[in-house]
Scaffold this motif. Sequence first.
Motif, mmCIF file in Angstrom:
data_model
loop_
_atom_site.group_PDB
_atom_site.id
_atom_site.type_symbol
_atom_site.label_atom_id
_atom_site.label_comp_id
_atom_site.label_asym_id
_atom_site.label_seq_id
_atom_site.Cartn_x
_atom_site.Cartn_y
_atom_site.Cartn_z
ATOM 1 N N THR A 207 2.226 -11.637 -11.470
ATOM 2 C CA THR A 207 1.818 -11.049 -10.448
ATOM 3 C C THR A 207 2.477 -11.135 -9.205
ATOM 4 O OG1 THR A 207 0.467 -12.887 -9.758
ATOM 5 C CG2 THR A 207 -0.540 -11.689 -11.508
ATOM 6 N N LEU A 208 2.106 -10.052 -8.326
ATOM 7 C CA LEU A 208 3.058 -9.788 -7.087
ATOM 8 C C LEU A 208 2.477 -10.872 -5.967
ATOM 9 C CD1 LEU A 208 5.102 -8.064 -5.711
ATOM 10 C CD2 LEU A 208 3.343 -6.395 -5.116
ATOM 11 N N ASN A 209 3.397 -11.423 -5.364
ATOM 12 C CA ASN A 209 3.172 -12.089 -4.110
ATOM 13 C C ASN A 209 2.686 -11.275 -2.748
ATOM 14 O OD1 ASN A 209 4.494 -13.907 -1.651
ATOM 15 N ND2 ASN A 209 3.190 -15.125 -2.936
ATOM 16 N N GLU A 210 2.106 -11.997 -1.939
ATOM 17 C CA GLU A 210 1.552 -11.151 -0.922
ATOM 18 C C GLU A 210 2.627 -10.779 0.308
ATOM 19 O OE1 GLU A 210 -1.362 -13.332 1.038
ATOM 20 O OE2 GLU A 210 -0.108 -14.985 1.633
ATOM 21 N N GLU A 235 -5.356 -7.160 2.557
ATOM 22 C CA GLU A 235 -6.587 -6.793 1.832
ATOM 23 C C GLU A 235 -6.659 -5.491 1.686
ATOM 24 O OE1 GLU A 235 -8.081 -8.971 -0.257
ATOM 25 O OE2 GLU A 235 -6.981 -10.829 0.845
ATOM 26 N N GLU A 236 -6.438 -4.677 2.527
ATOM 27 C CA GLU A 236 -6.498 -3.027 2.270
ATOM 28 C C GLU A 236 -5.386 -2.649 1.527
ATOM 29 O OE1 GLU A 236 -5.197 -3.783 6.525
ATOM 30 O OE2 GLU A 236 -6.542 -4.888 4.915
ATOM 31 N N GLY A 237 -4.190 -3.348 1.292
ATOM 32 C CA GLY A 237 -2.822 -3.065 0.423
ATOM 33 C C GLY A 237 -1.826 -2.408 1.330
ATOM 34 N N LEU A 302 -0.241 3.189 -3.050
ATOM 35 C CA LEU A 302 -0.779 2.137 -2.305
ATOM 36 C C LEU A 302 -0.596 1.014 -3.212
ATOM 37 C CD1 LEU A 302 -2.452 1.293 0.106
ATOM 38 C CD2 LEU A 302 -4.621 1.864 -0.878
ATOM 39 N N VAL A 303 -0.139 -0.141 -2.916
ATOM 40 C CA VAL A 303 -0.156 -1.389 -3.829
ATOM 41 C C VAL A 303 -0.797 -2.536 -2.957
ATOM 42 C CG1 VAL A 303 1.746 -2.992 -4.628
ATOM 43 C CG2 VAL A 303 2.247 -0.603 -4.451
#
Length: 351
Positions: A207-210, A235-237, A302-303
Amino acid sequence: MLTTNEIKKQMHLGNIEIENLRENALNKPNSVDLSLGRYLYVFQSGLVDIRKSKDYQNEVLQEKPYYLKRIQIPETGLLLEPHKVYLAKTVEKVTTHGFIPVMHGKTALSLLGVGTELTSGYKEDEFSNHMLLSIVTTKPTIIYPDMKIGNLVFFPSLNVLSFQNERYYSGMLSGMEIQERMQKENPDITITPQDKILINPNSVNLTLNEIIGVYEDPILDIKKENKVKKIRIEEEGIMFYPDEVYLGRTNEWTETHNLVPMLSGRSSLERNGIHVHCSAGLGSIGYQGYWHLGIRSVKPILVFKDAKCCQIYYYTVEGTCEEEYLGHMQRLPQDVLGSQSHMAYTLKRKL
């Protein structure tokens, strides 16, 4: 996949031949460094005709351009331009008897947005030629002559694995085998944390880190440490746009022993136009660290953080391995994003 020790053994036996091999090309546990040389080829016309594909390939291999234009890479460097396709061949010529050569791009280049694609990824047994490449770049990037361009690996063909009328098969681990090797007393595979991962039939989703990065410099240079701006995915990407290289890393830290780890993007993302390390997923025996990702988008998309962004899978090895991976990506701190290509040139200057 052969270990480097096994590659050396097969070279001694004459089953693998690599002409023009550069110094220190065999310093990784399971691959051979190949180099670009001093020439690239570009299409002279804006219209590319797929019916002439063989002609284009032969022009590069025989160094007799007609439809293509040959460009020499000067010592001061050559600026690769986005939206162009550059064709090239490796300096090295590879010949095999009983083994299948496969070339992968390099992570250091992929993290700069430079994609090195083989015109045909897997070569056949009894192959004998230079490796033919196509090179594309996301951002304007300066490259140099004789640079390392790819990692070459070898797989035994099935007839090599025949023993006394019985077949011994090795290759990619199943998901069940991955799980068993994670649970051993001295595990071959460590993935931590495990709360977001998903074990598939023959791979594990990571998974992708923030925290992601983008390069601040308008022109990138493989010899320099290019500045990176870090951005937090809320949170909204976050919107990914074309013509940009997004630098990410996995949430998960992995360690691998006695196996070769490999990374690829997920088909569900590819179908939406997101490319993750298209040509540079080769890992090394003994790699420890997060997986650092060069991400490119074909269309605005959007990611979100923690997205299942890639998958890791594992190959068994043939041959002994005396020394595990000790390269620039080993145990890279989590706050470091971006290509480490400059480290190789910094080391040369110090020497």
